[in-house]
Design a protein around this motif. Structure first.
Motif, PDB file in Angstrom:
ATOM      1  N   GLN A   1       0.821  -1.207   0.000  1.00 36.38           N
ATOM      2  CA  GLN A   1       0.000   0.000   0.000  1.00 36.38           C
ATOM      3  C   GLN A   1       0.860   1.264   0.000  1.00 36.38           C
ATOM      4  N   ALA A   2       1.999   1.205   0.671  1.00 37.52           N
ATOM      5  CA  ALA A   2       2.887   2.367   0.757  1.00 37.52           C
ATOM      6  C   ALA A   2       3.780   2.507  -0.481  1.00 37.52           C
ATOM      7  N   GLY A   3       3.798   1.499  -1.337  1.00 37.60           N
ATOM      8  CA  GLY A   3       4.639   1.562  -2.532  1.00 37.60           C
ATOM      9  C   GLY A   3       6.112   1.346  -2.229  1.00 37.60           C
ATOM     10  N   LEU A   4       6.413   0.682  -1.128  1.00 39.83           N
ATOM     11  CA  LEU A   4       7.797   0.437  -0.724  1.00 39.83           C
ATOM     12  C   LEU A   4       8.253  -0.951  -1.146  1.00 39.83           C
ATOM     13  N   ARG A   5       9.528  -1.196  -1.003  1.00 38.89           N
ATOM     14  CA  ARG A   5      10.098  -2.529  -1.240  1.00 38.89           C
ATOM     15  C   ARG A   5      10.723  -3.011   0.063  1.00 38.89           C
ATOM     16  N   LEU A   6      10.659  -4.299   0.276  1.00 36.99           N
ATOM     17  CA  LEU A   6      11.220  -4.929   1.464  1.00 36.99           C
ATOM     18  C   LEU A   6      12.337  -5.858   1.009  1.00 36.99           C
ATOM     19  N   TYR A   7      13.524  -5.666   1.535  1.00 40.20           N
ATOM     20  CA  TYR A   7      14.650  -6.534   1.212  1.00 40.20           C
ATOM     21  C   TYR A   7      14.683  -7.657   2.235  1.00 40.20           C
ATOM     22  N   ALA A   8      14.650  -8.890   1.756  1.00 45.53           N
ATOM     23  CA  ALA A   8      14.558 -10.043   2.649  1.00 45.53           C
ATOM     24  C   ALA A   8      15.549 -11.116   2.216  1.00 45.53           C
ATOM     25  N   ASP A   9      15.651 -12.161   3.047  1.00 40.96           N
ATOM     26  CA  ASP A   9      16.533 -13.260   2.680  1.00 40.96           C
ATOM     27  C   ASP A   9      15.776 -14.270   1.815  1.00 40.96           C
TER      28      ASP A   9
ATOM     29  N   PRO B   1      17.372 -12.378  -2.772  1.00 37.17           N
ATOM     30  CA  PRO B   1      18.462 -12.784  -3.656  1.00 37.17           C
ATOM     31  C   PRO B   1      18.073 -14.028  -4.457  1.00 37.17           C
ATOM     32  N   PHE B   2      18.745 -14.215  -5.583  1.00 40.37           N
ATOM     33  CA  PHE B   2      18.538 -15.409  -6.389  1.00 40.37           C
ATOM     34  C   PHE B   2      19.261 -16.586  -5.756  1.00 40.37           C
ATOM     35  N   LYS B   3      18.689 -17.766  -5.897  1.00 36.30           N
ATOM     36  CA  LYS B   3      19.302 -18.983  -5.376  1.00 36.30           C
ATOM     37  C   LYS B   3      20.165 -19.629  -6.454  1.00 36.30           C
ATOM     38  N   GLY B   4      21.130 -20.414  -6.017  1.00 38.07           N
ATOM     39  CA  GLY B   4      21.918 -21.205  -6.948  1.00 38.07           C
ATOM     40  C   GLY B   4      23.359 -20.756  -7.067  1.00 38.07           C
ATOM     41  N   ARG B   5      24.110 -21.607  -7.746  1.00 39.19           N
ATOM     42  CA  ARG B   5      25.525 -21.325  -8.014  1.00 39.19           C
ATOM     43  C   ARG B   5      25.695 -21.058  -9.503  1.00 39.19           C
ATOM     44  N   GLY B   6      26.772 -20.400  -9.841  1.00 35.98           N
ATOM     45  CA  GLY B   6      27.058 -20.128 -11.243  1.00 35.98           C
ATOM     46  C   GLY B   6      26.044 -19.205 -11.892  1.00 35.98           C
ATOM     47  N   LEU B   7      25.598 -18.239 -11.131  1.00 34.10           N
ATOM     48  CA  LEU B   7      24.606 -17.293 -11.651  1.00 34.10           C
ATOM     49  C   LEU B   7      25.253 -16.323 -12.630  1.00 34.10           C
ATOM     50  N   PRO B   8      24.478 -15.827 -13.585  1.00 39.17           N
ATOM     51  CA  PRO B   8      25.012 -14.799 -14.486  1.00 39.17           C
ATOM     52  C   PRO B   8      25.374 -13.538 -13.702  1.00 39.17           C
ATOM     53  N   GLU B   9      26.180 -12.703 -14.303  1.00 35.23           N
ATOM     54  CA  GLU B   9      26.686 -11.502 -13.632  1.00 35.23           C
ATOM     55  C   GLU B   9      25.561 -10.595 -13.130  1.00 35.23           C
TER      56      GLU B   9
ATOM     57  N   LYS C   1      22.564 -11.346 -12.109  1.00 38.52           N
ATOM     58  CA  LYS C   1      21.947 -11.912 -10.903  1.00 38.52           C
ATOM     59  C   LYS C   1      22.902 -11.843  -9.713  1.00 38.52           C
ATOM     60  N   ARG C   2      24.188 -12.012  -9.973  1.00 36.74           N
ATOM     61  CA  ARG C   2      25.159 -11.892  -8.882  1.00 36.74           C
ATOM     62  C   ARG C   2      25.208 -10.460  -8.362  1.00 36.74           C
ATOM     63  N   GLN C   3      25.122  -9.487  -9.257  1.00 38.53           N
ATOM     64  CA  GLN C   3      25.070  -8.074  -8.846  1.00 38.53           C
ATOM     65  C   GLN C   3      23.814  -7.804  -8.029  1.00 38.53           C
ATOM     66  N   HIS C   4      22.682  -8.352  -8.469  1.00 37.29           N
ATOM     67  CA  HIS C   4      21.425  -8.209  -7.733  1.00 37.29           C
ATOM     68  C   HIS C   4      21.599  -8.763  -6.312  1.00 37.29           C
ATOM     69  N   ASN C   5      22.160  -9.947  -6.195  1.00 38.09           N
ATOM     70  CA  ASN C   5      22.381 -10.553  -4.878  1.00 38.09           C
ATOM     71  C   ASN C   5      23.294  -9.688  -4.016  1.00 38.09           C
ATOM     72  N   HIS C   6      24.301  -9.105  -4.625  1.00 43.48           N
ATOM     73  CA  HIS C   6      25.226  -8.241  -3.886  1.00 43.48           C
ATOM     74  C   HIS C   6      24.491  -7.033  -3.317  1.00 43.48           C
ATOM     75  N   VAL C   7      23.649  -6.408  -4.119  1.00 39.93           N
ATOM     76  CA  VAL C   7      22.895  -5.241  -3.660  1.00 39.93           C
ATOM     77  C   VAL C   7      21.937  -5.629  -2.540  1.00 39.93           C
ATOM     78  N   VAL C   8      21.179  -6.700  -2.731  1.00 42.87           N
ATOM     79  CA  VAL C   8      20.216  -7.140  -1.706  1.00 42.87           C
ATOM     80  C   VAL C   8      20.939  -7.450  -0.404  1.00 42.87           C
ATOM     81  N   ASN C   9      22.024  -8.191  -0.482  1.00 37.63           N
ATOM     82  CA  ASN C   9      22.751  -8.569   0.730  1.00 37.63           C
ATOM     83  C   ASN C   9      23.434  -7.375   1.388  1.00 37.63           C
ATOM     84  N   SER C  10      23.874  -6.403   0.605  1.00 36.23           N
ATOM     85  CA  SER C  10      24.487  -5.202   1.177  1.00 36.23           C
ATOM     86  C   SER C  10      23.474  -4.375   1.952  1.00 36.23           C
TER      87      SER C  10
END
Length: 94
Positions: free
Chosen positions: A10-18, A31-39, A41-50
């Protein structure tokens, strides 16, 4: 938890979760699951985890200060106290 996700939507926000919250909705960024992810998706995971690391560090600071366990004031002031503690801790680390 469903109420929280609804409020965020309702607020138009995003929630970063595990990864446990995969499938919780389009407003919950995980974050995306798995190994050997494309660059990309790895960047996305880095941002989410940061982002999540900052929040986890904040919770750690609040637990260490034990501010909420010892508080004897009106609960409406606890958010201001929490902000002050996090501000002091951030300035101490710089």
């Amino acid at each position: 938890a469903d109420d929280l996700f609804w409020e965020i939507g309702q607020a138009g926000l995003r929630l970063y979760a595990d990864k446990a919250y995969t499938g919780a909705g389009d407003r919950v960024v995980v974050p995306f699951k798995g190994r050997g992810l494309p660059e990309a998706k790895r960047q996305h995971n880095h941002v989410v985890n940061s982002v999540r690391a900052l929040v986890e560090r904040g919770f750690s600071v609040l637990k260490r200060w034990a501010i909420f366990r010892r508080a004897r004031c009106c609960p409406k002031f606890l958010d201001q106290i929490g902000k002050a503690v996090l501000t002091l801790e951030l300035n101490r680390q710089q």
